[in-house]
Structures are given as structure tokens and as C-alpha cells.
Design a protein around this motif. Sequence first.
Motif, PDB file in Angstrom:
ATOM      1  N   PHE A  65       0.830  -1.201   0.000  1.00 23.06           N
ATOM      2  CA  PHE A  65       0.000   0.000   0.000  1.00 23.06           C
ATOM      3  C   PHE A  65       0.868   1.257   0.000  1.00 23.06           C
ATOM      4  N   GLN A  66       1.893   1.267   0.870  1.00 25.82           N
ATOM      5  CA  GLN A  66       2.780   2.432   0.934  1.00 25.82           C
ATOM      6  C   GLN A  66       3.504   2.658  -0.395  1.00 25.82           C
ATOM      7  N   ASN A  67       4.017   1.601  -0.997  1.00 24.93           N
ATOM      8  CA  ASN A  67       4.711   1.723  -2.285  1.00 24.93           C
ATOM      9  C   ASN A  67       3.770   2.219  -3.379  1.00 24.93           C
ATOM     10  N   THR A  68       2.562   1.706  -3.379  1.00 27.15           N
ATOM     11  CA  THR A  68       1.577   2.122  -4.385  1.00 27.15           C
ATOM     12  C   THR A  68       1.250   3.608  -4.229  1.00 27.15           C
ATOM     13  N   MET A  69       1.063   4.047  -3.001  1.00 27.78           N
ATOM     14  CA  MET A  69       0.751   5.461  -2.753  1.00 27.78           C
ATOM     15  C   MET A  69       1.927   6.352  -3.150  1.00 27.78           C
ATOM     16  N   GLU A  70       3.138   5.927  -2.852  1.00 27.47           N
ATOM     17  CA  GLU A  70       4.315   6.713  -3.228  1.00 27.47           C
ATOM     18  C   GLU A  70       4.427   6.831  -4.745  1.00 27.47           C
ATOM     19  N   MET A  71       4.178   5.734  -5.453  1.00 25.23           N
ATOM     20  CA  MET A  71       4.236   5.759  -6.916  1.00 25.23           C
ATOM     21  C   MET A  71       3.153   6.667  -7.491  1.00 25.23           C
ATOM     22  N   ALA A  72       1.958   6.573  -6.933  1.00 22.32           N
ATOM     23  CA  ALA A  72       0.864   7.409  -7.426  1.00 22.32           C
ATOM     24  C   ALA A  72       1.169   8.887  -7.191  1.00 22.32           C
ATOM     25  N   GLN A  73       1.685   9.206  -6.005  1.00 24.55           N
ATOM     26  CA  GLN A  73       2.031  10.597  -5.704  1.00 24.55           C
ATOM     27  C   GLN A  73       3.125  11.106  -6.641  1.00 24.55           C
ATOM     28  N   ALA A  74       4.112  10.267  -6.901  1.00 25.42           N
ATOM     29  CA  ALA A  74       5.195  10.674  -7.796  1.00 25.42           C
ATOM     30  C   ALA A  74       4.676  10.907  -9.210  1.00 25.42           C
ATOM     31  N   ALA A  75       3.772  10.043  -9.675  1.00 27.46           N
ATOM     32  CA  ALA A  75       3.215  10.199 -11.020  1.00 27.46           C
ATOM     33  C   ALA A  75       2.379  11.464 -11.111  1.00 27.46           C
ATOM     34  N   ILE A  76       1.577  11.718 -10.086  1.00 25.60           N
ATOM     35  CA  ILE A  76       0.747  12.928 -10.074  1.00 25.60           C
ATOM     36  C   ILE A  76       1.629  14.175 -10.044  1.00 25.60           C
ATOM     37  N   LYS A  77       2.660  14.145  -9.222  1.00 23.31           N
ATOM     38  CA  LYS A  77       3.579  15.290  -9.123  1.00 23.31           C
ATOM     39  C   LYS A  77       4.267  15.549 -10.467  1.00 23.31           C
ATOM     40  N   ALA A  78       4.692  14.496 -11.123  1.00 24.28           N
ATOM     41  CA  ALA A  78       5.363  14.644 -12.418  1.00 24.28           C
ATOM     42  C   ALA A  78       4.405  15.242 -13.446  1.00 24.28           C
ATOM     43  N   LYS A  79       3.153  14.822 -13.440  1.00 23.15           N
ATOM     44  CA  LYS A  79       2.161  15.354 -14.378  1.00 23.15           C
ATOM     45  C   LYS A  79       1.909  16.838 -14.096  1.00 23.15           C
ATOM     46  N   ARG A  80       1.788  17.187 -12.815  1.00 18.83           N
ATOM     47  CA  ARG A  80       1.547  18.594 -12.441  1.00 18.83           C
ATOM     48  C   ARG A  80       2.707  19.481 -12.878  1.00 18.83           C
ATOM     49  N   GLU A  81       3.908  19.005 -12.613  1.00 17.60           N
ATOM     50  CA  GLU A  81       5.090  19.806 -12.981  1.00 17.60           C
ATOM     51  C   GLU A  81       5.198  19.969 -14.487  1.00 17.60           C
ATOM     52  N   ALA A  82       4.822  18.928 -15.210  1.00 15.31           N
ATOM     53  CA  ALA A  82       4.856  19.004 -16.669  1.00 15.31           C
ATOM     54  C   ALA A  82       3.830  20.018 -17.167  1.00 15.31           C
ATOM     55  N   LYS A  83       2.657  20.048 -16.550  1.00 13.55           N
ATOM     56  CA  LYS A  83       1.616  21.000 -16.953  1.00 13.55           C
ATOM     57  C   LYS A  83       2.024  22.427 -16.600  1.00 13.55           C
ATOM     58  N   LYS A  84       2.652  22.604 -15.403  1.00 13.21           N
ATOM     59  CA  LYS A  84       3.095  23.937 -14.980  1.00 13.21           C
ATOM     60  C   LYS A  84       4.115  24.503 -15.951  1.00 13.21           C
ATOM     61  N   GLY A  85       4.983  23.671 -16.401  1.00 10.32           N
ATOM     62  CA  GLY A  85       6.045  24.106 -17.310  1.00 10.32           C
ATOM     63  C   GLY A  85       5.559  24.269 -18.738  1.00 10.32           C
ATOM     64  N   GLY A  86       4.301  23.964 -18.983  1.00 10.01           N
ATOM     65  CA  GLY A  86       3.751  24.098 -20.324  1.00 10.01           C
ATOM     66  C   GLY A  86       4.239  23.009 -21.263  1.00 10.01           C
ATOM     67  N   GLU A  87       4.818  21.986 -20.706  1.00  9.35           N
ATOM     68  CA  GLU A  87       5.323  20.901 -21.545  1.00  9.35           C
ATOM     69  C   GLU A  87       4.193  19.952 -21.879  1.00  9.35           C
ATOM     70  N   ASP A  88       4.449  19.144 -22.879  1.00 13.18           N
ATOM     71  CA  ASP A  88       3.509  18.087 -23.235  1.00 13.18           C
ATOM     72  C   ASP A  88       3.503  17.076 -22.093  1.00 13.18           C
ATOM     73  N   ALA A  89       2.345  16.750 -21.566  1.00 18.20           N
ATOM     74  CA  ALA A  89       2.242  15.868 -20.399  1.00 18.20           C
ATOM     75  C   ALA A  89       2.852  14.500 -20.671  1.00 18.20           C
ATOM     76  N   GLY A  90       2.763  14.025 -21.890  1.00 17.30           N
ATOM     77  CA  GLY A  90       3.311  12.713 -22.226  1.00 17.30           C
ATOM     78  C   GLY A  90       4.815  12.717 -22.356  1.00 17.30           C
ATOM     79  N   ALA A  91       5.403  13.854 -22.613  1.00 15.12           N
ATOM     80  CA  ALA A  91       6.844  13.911 -22.824  1.00 15.12           C
ATOM     81  C   ALA A  91       7.615  13.806 -21.520  1.00 15.12           C
ATOM     82  N   GLU A  92       7.012  14.216 -20.408  1.00 13.31           N
ATOM     83  CA  GLU A  92       7.704  14.249 -19.121  1.00 13.31           C
ATOM     84  C   GLU A  92       7.757  12.878 -18.451  1.00 13.31           C
ATOM     85  N   GLY A  93       6.848  12.021 -18.742  1.00 14.55           N
ATOM     86  CA  GLY A  93       6.819  10.725 -18.074  1.00 14.55           C
ATOM     87  C   GLY A  93       5.844   9.801 -18.762  1.00 14.55           C
ATOM     88  N   PRO A  94       5.547   8.706 -18.111  1.00 13.45           N
ATOM     89  CA  PRO A  94       4.632   7.742 -18.722  1.00 13.45           C
ATOM     90  C   PRO A  94       3.219   8.320 -18.822  1.00 13.45           C
TER      91      PRO A  94
END
Length: 148
Positions: A65-94
Amino acid sequence: MSDEKTGPNLLGLDVGKLLGSFRLPAVDVGQLIETNRKNMDALIAAQRSVTDGYTGLAKRQVEIFQNTMEMAQAAIKAKREAKKGGEDAGAEGPSSTEIARMALNMAIQNMKDLAEAAAKANGEALTLINDRMKASLTELKGMRGKKE
């Protein structure tokens, strides 16, 4: 007091005299009590094995459960940062689809791991009980053979 040899005491009772009053076949009461003590010890050991196994299983579930939550948080954070930077959301990560596929594969593997851990705990307990049952039957047959 009498000089007679008395049988094993159980809760202050002379078990030999007590069983003798029931006209049972000749049985070594001390050996019978010892066999039953071993049976109880085996049941306690089996219960301990199951408890330890399921405690480990619960700990593993918490880790998953802890690992799953950490992965989900990391994925969400990466998507947010990609959107903030105006980058293509798919280019920053999976992509979301790739994240979902990875999560599904991870969940399937985790279920297999948990099922194996549960089977191992149950198998160890069953082995302890089976071994004790076989030994108990051998002991009981030995008692019968000595007195007949």
C-alpha cells in the motif's frame, strides 16, 4: 499414607485410579498424558506458525500500500510539474495508460506474492499437525501393543 505407587496426578487427581474405575483396557496413563501433551504442543506450534505467517502477510500488505501510494504521488507530481512548465504531459513521463498498465501488473504480482505467503503459512501449520498426528498414532499403537 500408602506406600503404593500412584499414577500421574492431574489437577490433584490420581488419573490411574480414576481411569481404573472405568474398567478400561490396561493403558500406560503416563504415556497417554505425554502423547496428549505433545499433541497440544504441536497445535500451539501450528497456531504460532499461522500467526507468524499472517503477521508477515499483513506487513507485506502495508508495504504494498505504501509503495503504491508513493508511486501514485510521484506520477501525479510529475504530471503537475509538466503541466506547470507548459510541456507536453506525455513527454515528461509515462502516460496515464502506461501508469495504469504498470499498476495493474504490479497489483497482479503483489496478489501472487500474498497468495504464496498465505499458502506457505498454512502449509507449515498443516505439516506440523500432520507430523504430530502420525507420531500420535504410532505412540497409541505402541501403547496398545505393550499391554495386550
